[in-house]
Design an enzyme around this catalytic site. Structure first.
Site, PDB file in Angstrom:
ATOM      1  N   GLY A   1       0.810  -1.216   0.000  1.00  0.00           N
ATOM      2  CA  GLY A   1       0.000   0.000   0.000  1.00  0.00           C
ATOM      3  C   GLY A   1       0.840   1.261   0.000  1.00  0.00           C
ATOM      4  O   GLY A   1       0.415   2.300   0.520  1.00  0.00           O
ATOM      5  N   LEU A   2       2.023   1.154  -0.590  1.00  0.00           N
ATOM      6  CA  LEU A   2       2.886   2.328  -0.769  1.00  0.00           C
ATOM      7  C   LEU A   2       3.141   3.134   0.511  1.00  0.00           C
ATOM      8  O   LEU A   2       3.057   4.377   0.493  1.00  0.00           O
ATOM      9  CB  LEU A   2       2.306   3.246  -1.862  1.00  0.00           C
TER      10      LEU A   2
ATOM     11  N   CYS B   1       2.216   0.110  -9.649  1.00  0.00           N
ATOM     12  CA  CYS B   1       1.842  -0.663  -8.459  1.00  0.00           C
ATOM     13  C   CYS B   1       0.383  -1.099  -8.604  1.00  0.00           C
ATOM     14  O   CYS B   1      -0.493  -0.268  -8.827  1.00  0.00           O
ATOM     15  CB  CYS B   1       2.023   0.198  -7.212  1.00  0.00           C
TER      16      CYS B   1
ATOM     17  N   THR C   1       4.743  -5.835 -10.288  1.00  0.00           N
ATOM     18  CA  THR C   1       4.093  -7.110  -9.938  1.00  0.00           C
ATOM     19  C   THR C   1       2.826  -7.380 -10.760  1.00  0.00           C
ATOM     20  O   THR C   1       2.226  -6.471 -11.318  1.00  0.00           O
ATOM     21  CB  THR C   1       3.724  -7.125  -8.455  1.00  0.00           C
TER      22      THR C   1
ATOM     23  N   GLY D   1      11.637  -8.792 -12.391  1.00  0.00           N
ATOM     24  CA  GLY D   1      10.582  -9.777 -12.164  1.00  0.00           C
ATOM     25  C   GLY D   1      11.151 -11.169 -12.107  1.00  0.00           C
ATOM     26  O   GLY D   1      11.428 -11.779 -13.135  1.00  0.00           O
TER      27      GLY D   1
HETATM   28  C1  LIG Z   1       7.455  -6.003  -0.640  1.00  0.00           C
HETATM   29  C2  LIG Z   1       7.490  -5.353  -1.972  1.00  0.00           C
HETATM   30  C3  LIG Z   1       7.335  -3.971  -2.077  1.00  0.00           C
HETATM   31  C4  LIG Z   1       7.374  -3.350  -3.312  1.00  0.00           C
HETATM   32  N1  LIG Z   1       7.248  -2.002  -3.375  1.00  0.00           N
HETATM   33  C5  LIG Z   1       7.362  -1.370  -4.572  1.00  0.00           C
HETATM   34  C6  LIG Z   1       7.328   0.042  -4.657  1.00  0.00           C
HETATM   35  O1  LIG Z   1       7.224   0.738  -3.664  1.00  0.00           O
HETATM   36  N2  LIG Z   1       7.427   0.602  -5.881  1.00  0.00           N
HETATM   37  C7  LIG Z   1       7.569  -0.127  -7.021  1.00  0.00           C
HETATM   38  O2  LIG Z   1       7.664   0.434  -8.107  1.00  0.00           O
HETATM   39  N3  LIG Z   1       7.623  -1.479  -6.970  1.00  0.00           N
HETATM   40  C8  LIG Z   1       7.514  -2.117  -5.773  1.00  0.00           C
HETATM   41  N4  LIG Z   1       7.576  -3.486  -5.720  1.00  0.00           N
HETATM   42  C9  LIG Z   1       7.753  -4.238  -6.956  1.00  0.00           C
HETATM   43  C10 LIG Z   1       9.210  -4.622  -7.164  1.00  0.00           C
HETATM   44  O3  LIG Z   1      10.019  -3.496  -7.247  1.00  0.00           O
HETATM   45  C11 LIG Z   1       9.388  -5.456  -8.429  1.00  0.00           C
HETATM   46  O4  LIG Z   1       8.925  -4.736  -9.537  1.00  0.00           O
HETATM   47  C12 LIG Z   1       8.609  -6.747  -8.382  1.00  0.00           C
HETATM   48  O5  LIG Z   1       8.621  -7.286  -7.080  1.00  0.00           O
HETATM   49  C13 LIG Z   1       9.129  -7.786  -9.366  1.00  0.00           C
HETATM   50  O6  LIG Z   1      10.489  -8.069  -9.158  1.00  0.00           O
HETATM   51  P1  LIG Z   1      10.985  -9.307  -8.247  1.00  0.00           P
HETATM   52  O7  LIG Z   1      10.305 -10.522  -8.764  1.00  0.00           O
HETATM   53  O8  LIG Z   1      12.466  -9.338  -8.391  1.00  0.00           O
HETATM   54  O9  LIG Z   1      10.560  -8.983  -6.861  1.00  0.00           O
HETATM   55  C14 LIG Z   1       7.539  -4.120  -4.485  1.00  0.00           C
HETATM   56  C15 LIG Z   1       7.686  -5.507  -4.383  1.00  0.00           C
HETATM   57  C16 LIG Z   1       7.665  -6.135  -3.161  1.00  0.00           C
HETATM   58  C17 LIG Z   1       7.806  -7.621  -3.091  1.00  0.00           C
END
Ligand SMILES: Cc1cc2nc3c(=O)[nH]c(=O)nc-3n(C[C@H](O)[C@H](O)[C@H](O)COP(=O)(O)O)c2cc1C
Ligand SMILES: Cc1cc2nc3c(=O)[nH]c(=O)nc-3n(C[C@H](O)[C@H](O)[C@H](O)COP(=O)(O)OP(=O)(O)OC[C@H]3O[C@@H](n4cnc5c(N)ncnc54)[C@H](O)[C@@H]3O)c2cc1C
Ligand SMILES: Cc1cc2nc3c(=O)[nH]c(=O)nc-3n(C[C@H](O)[C@H](O)[C@H](O)COP(=O)(O)OP(=O)(O)OC[C@H]3O[C@@H](n4cnc5c(N)ncnc54)[C@H](O)[C@@H]3O)c2cc1C
Ligand SMILES: Cc1cc2nc3c(=O)[nH]c(=O)nc-3n(C[C@H](O)[C@H](O)[C@H](O)COP(=O)(O)O)c2cc1C
Ligand code: FES
Ligand code: FES
Lengths: 268, 295, 295, 268
Positions: free
Chosen positions: B75-76, B127, B189, B239
């Site tokens: 939730g940012l 997000c 995500t 990702g």
């Molecule tokens: C706990 C958590 C918090 C995240 N918060 C943000 C965020 O604040 N801003 C954003 O652009 N992406 C956010 N993401 C997305 C990640 O930056 C990334 O795009 C996504 O998790 C896919 O990459 P990964 O599979 O390596 O985690 C968040 C991901 C996770 C798991």
């Protein structure tokens, strides 16, 4: 022998619920003090003493709690989720993720030092370890928890802020009467200011290296990802690198100075 | 396995120490955890997304660990403008500030707070679980373009991070490019949900969340590949990357570098471990493989 | 775990033997393999998607097995009209014929071939890797509605199977509902790609493919949940179901039953194994849990 | 001991390539006959005799092939992919998925019966098993493959359609001179009509239960999912339930009558 190039292994056909909250049903609710309640459930969680779980109070929030027993949490009422928790009845359900974090390394003669509801995470130390001295502080006699139970198992000494039981003053004051050299392990849990003052005493008396502190910080994920529980200056996660930290590693830390809230804003 | 020669890396206007960037929102709220990731081998770090007002985030549960990934709806949560203090402690480091807003003006405002401290901005228009923000605006090419332009007024490199939850990700990528983006980050995500059968309720406090980690790697590779065909600015793959082989695969799809988030859950030292496998003195030049799968 | 009472099942106009349906395209090209799945416990079966002309499919590789799923680009191989012969061998069985076409007329024509033999039709407007078919038309609500109407002229139950590769799956679900669909099936595969780092090429002959299996379960649950909020016709959950617990979870999200495809790769007897865990004489009525996660 | 509720196990941080084609480099190319070529690569695949792999000829197709050796396939040129395969040079690359399928159950005295390129999947039987009689058929002497190599290891008898070597006629004809009772295991591989006629002979001579046939059907996935290799009347997948089937189970099957092509259309 059948060799298959593609065998996806244990991943398929098993429930995917591993990391999801486990649903438990409350079996017993015990009021420990006016503000503190223990909630027992129908499942034991294999855990090291000092580990914690994330407790999902459906419709409200998910919050970190030490396992006071393998099948119970002991809650001090402070806000929304804890208020709902202490009001729960047998038959109601909770979701439990975890246990998470490291645990205490316990050996030899143990000194346990708790403040307020900080007794809960140390309860199993007193109940399960053979040679424990337990220093317990609270604001007033009413707020001492697990006192009777622990007295049966170990050498308990009490301090109250108002002098209504035991030593009149802070729990750190009880340390004056303790010969720290006798102990192999010192474990501490309580509010930040209390832990900082215990840390100072231990530092002065050169006993930091055998001390372990159970830290509390705002937690959202519990698994070292979201960053909400990180501490300065090393950026360690309380949820994953802790919640137990050696006193040595905390000397120059934020402990007792500030912490960050849910938004990441520093608070005193 | 292919190894890369350790060369200075410049991607999307950011000079990074290697090709591995900490993804936004993972250990990204305080200077101390960001430095820790840099110390442990991240080539650059993206901060938690910072918005126009402090936010405390969604009620928990905010994250669950699945066998092949994570699902979160944080939730940012963010300290907003006060994040300036954290940034000060990181001056000179390769830090990309992730920002979000509900419209181009807010993006402009938030970027302004950090314009003198950030190496670059990453626009979170992706997000999938914060109403009024993120993917709610990132599915509209016109808004994405306008937000990018607004941030570019600060004359800093701007990366635009895209959501895969659209019919055609290339239309959004092209909008970012037209808005002046220096790079595209793909992907945020994937919108998802799990239900607790015991509680008979969605497990996340926000009900809906975003899937990340290993489960989405094939989706991320696909998006990078599609964007590489459609756009000409650099792409940063994100990702499900969790080992050196994944980095190579992302690069072959067209990524100049990668961001890594969820894999931290399994290995907090993931950056140093991947570096060890990925780089070798006799490795090949990354240029040789970026986009090479397009034949 | 929750168990269900074994009751007669009627979903989307199809009377099935239980809540578990073989998904389209998995062991669905010949009568003998379809009967085999029925014998081994499937409550109903969906055939391979049948189209207006025989197709031989994409060049290989057509499928790879990942740790948490499958990725395929079969390319809709099918015997077209001659599939009538296979169907004859299945008369009286709960067989749903999956059909595809490039426009409403083709859907109408193909459905006509099987109108006297099929218990129901499933419209494949969602295959993510066949140009001119599947998701290429399934992302447009108007076409989905028109195709559904065209098939409904044959007065048979019609299930419409949706793609998750859209910005808003509910708009497509509503279009199917308006077109007279008897049920929505959610979801088909998620558009994806993997690259062979050894060959420096996408591993699938068609480059792009569809991700299925465990990896997409959280995406499928999310889609079912969203559709349940938006539509009022029955929903059949599909995507990553591989155990009885998953079936319950899908039902709580709003599904009346589930389709199972990829899990066959791990366990060809998956239907009987899930039945054993899912049903018990003292189980609860499915009505009690369908959609219960919506509170 | 550290217990963590969320440990996702071996899934993370390991290459995800398990089910993806493994890239191999061609090391040697051997022409066995005018139409048949063996391609060796730089990697051995642990496999049971009778299993097959899916061979990816990049840019053309992926096709099923028996492993004639643990590190080689032997290809009969019939169409696009096989034509590219036989023209490949050392240093070029292939993608290999598998091995897939079951394998022969081999014991005691073995009778191997092959037709044409069907010798390839049986090669390892002749080379690795101690007591094998090998009946080998081909259209003409030129097309006999592995003949010399096998002659060094076992009792090889030959039939050619044109009489250019050995018995003049089909390989099934060689069975007349064989006392089937002596054998514990009979393995067969060749074109469908040849396998059907062998099946008929074995049936008549009551030897079906010790026979195993290596079936060929159009294959796309290789792992029992897509259905393109299914056989009537049981709906068994040649790729997963086979490719080796007992003669008994094939008696009433489509073998020798029809098969389905890539579109699922029946062909003779
Ligand atoms: C706990 C958590 C918090 C995240 N918060 C943000 C965020 O604040 N801003 C954003 O652009 N992406 C956010 N993401 C997305 C990640 O930056 C990334 O795009 C996504 O998790 C896919 O990459 P990964 O599979 O390596 O985690 C968040 C991901 C996770 C798991
Ligand atoms: C590792 C750990 C173990 C804990 N063990 C216990 C225990 O055994 N018994 C016990 O009573 N309490 C324990 N706590 C504290 C407990 O988590 C908080 O009291 C609880 O979260 C308050 O929730 P609330 O909704 O009632 O309060 P709110 O109204 O939400 O907030 C009140 C205060 O509680 C704290 N808090 C709220 N949410 C969280 C959160 N997600 N994480 C951390 N702190 C939070 C904050 O300081 C906040 O200002 C522990 C905390 C941690 C980090
Ligand atoms: C389990 C198994 C093991 C085999 N082992 C060998 C072997 O060791 N040596 C050998 O030379 N051949 C073997 N084959 C046959 C080989 O797969 C085909 O000859 C090859 O696929 C032809 O491909 P192509 O592109 O050259 O021909 P195409 O021009 O594509 O087709 C020619 C004919 O080959 C067959 N064929 C084509 N594609 C496939 C496919 N994907 N699956 C099955 N058959 C297909 C069809 O009958 C088709 O009519 C085996 C087949 C199977 C099923
Ligand atoms: C090999 C394979 C072939 C498929 N063919 C079709 C098809 O012809 N028509 C269709 O609508 N879906 C097809 N699908 C999609 C499945 O029916 C299903 O929607 C998808 O795989 C998700 O479910 P699962 O995770 O249980 O496999 C196919 C899937 C696979 C793996
Ligand atoms: S609570 Fe998320 S990192 Fe500790
Ligand atoms: S080749 Fe796909 S099922 Fe056998």
């Amino acid at each position: 022998m059948l060799l298959m190039g593609y065998l996806p292994g244990k991943l398929w056909g098993v429930p995917m619920a591993e990391g999801l909250p486990v649903t438990v049903t409350i079996t017993k609710v015990v009021k420990e003090s006016p503000g503190v309640t223990t909630v027992f459930f129908d499942r034991e969680f294999e855990s090291c003493i000092g580990q914690f779980v994330m407790v999902w109070v459906e419709g409200t929030d998910e919050i970190p709690m030490a396992l006071s027993y393998k099948n119970a949490i002991t809650i001090q009422r402070v806000g929304d989720a804890t208020t709902r928790l202490v009001a729960m009845k047998p038959g109601e359900k909770l979701g439990i993720r975890g246990p998470f974090g490291n645990g205490f390394r316990l050996h030899g003669k143990i000194l346990a030092i708790s403040g307020g509801a900080g007794t809960a995470p140390l309860l199993r130390v007193g109940l399960e370890c053979p040679d424990v001295t337990f220093l317990m502080g609270a604001r007033t006699a009413d707020e001492l928890i697990f006192h009777k139970m622990l007295t049966e198992k170990c050498d308990v000494r009490v301090a109250t802020d108002d002098g209504s039981a035991g030593f009149h003053g802070y729990v750190a004051g009880l340390l004056d009467e303790i010969s720290l050299d006798e102990y192999d392990t010192i474990v501490v849990c309580g509010p930040d200011p209390m832990m900082r003052s215990v840390l100072s005493v231990l530092q002065k008396r050169s006993s930091l290296e055998k001390s372990q502190f159970s830290m509390h910080r705002y937690m959202k994920c519990g698994v070292g990802v979201c960053g909400s529980c990180c501490m300065d200056p090393d950026g360690l996660c309380v949820c994953r690198d802790g919640p137990i930290f050696s006193g040595l590693s905390l000397q120059n830390s934020e402990l007792g100075k500030y912490h960050r809230n849910a938004a990441g804003l520093k608070e005193k | 396995m292919i190894t890369l020669s350790p060369e200075p890396v410049m991607m999307g206007g950011v000079s990074a120490r290697n090709h591995l960037v900490l993804a936004a929102g993972v250990l990204g709220t305080c200077a101390s955890s960001l430095s820790r990731m840099l110390r442990s081998g991240a080539g650059a770090v993206v901060t938690k997304s910072i918005g126009p007002e402090p936010r405390f985030g969604h009620p928990g549960p905010c994250l669950v660990v699945l066998e092949d990934g994570l699902m979160n709806a944080m939730g940012l949560p963010n300290p907003s403008k006060q994040f300036q203090d954290e940034l000060s402690a990181l001056s000179g480091e390769p830090v990309i500030v992730s920002i979000f807003g509900g419209n181009p003006e807010q993006f402009h405002e938030v970027a302004g707070w950090f314009a003198d401290k950030a190496q670059a901005f990453e626009l979170n228009v992706s997000c999938p679980h914060a109403s009024g923000f993120g993917a709610q605006i990132g599915t509209n090419p016109d808004i994405v373009k306008a937000c990018t332009e607004a941030v570019k007024e600060w004359k800093k490199p701007a990366w635009v991070k895209l959501t895969p939850n659209v019919t055609d990700i290339t239309s959004i990528g092209k909008a970012a490019e037209e808005g002046g983006a220096d790079a595209i980050v793909a992907i945020n995500t994937v919108r998802a949900m799990r239900i607790s059968t015991g509680m008979r309720r969605p497990v996340l406090g926000n009900k809906y969340g975003g899937l990340s980690g290993k489960a989405i790697f094939p989706i991320a590779v696909r998006c990078v590949y599609e964007l590489y065909e459609a756009c000409s600015i650099p792409i940063i793959g994100c990702g499900g990357v969790s080992c050196a082989e994944d980095v190579i695969e992302m690069m072959m799809a067209g990524a100049q570098g990668v961001e890594i988030g969820s894999a931290i859950v399994r290995d907090p030292d993931i950056f140093s471990h991947i570096c060890k496998d990925l780089y070798a003195p006799d490795g090949i030049s990354p240029r040789e493989i970026v986009g090479c799968a397009h034949g």
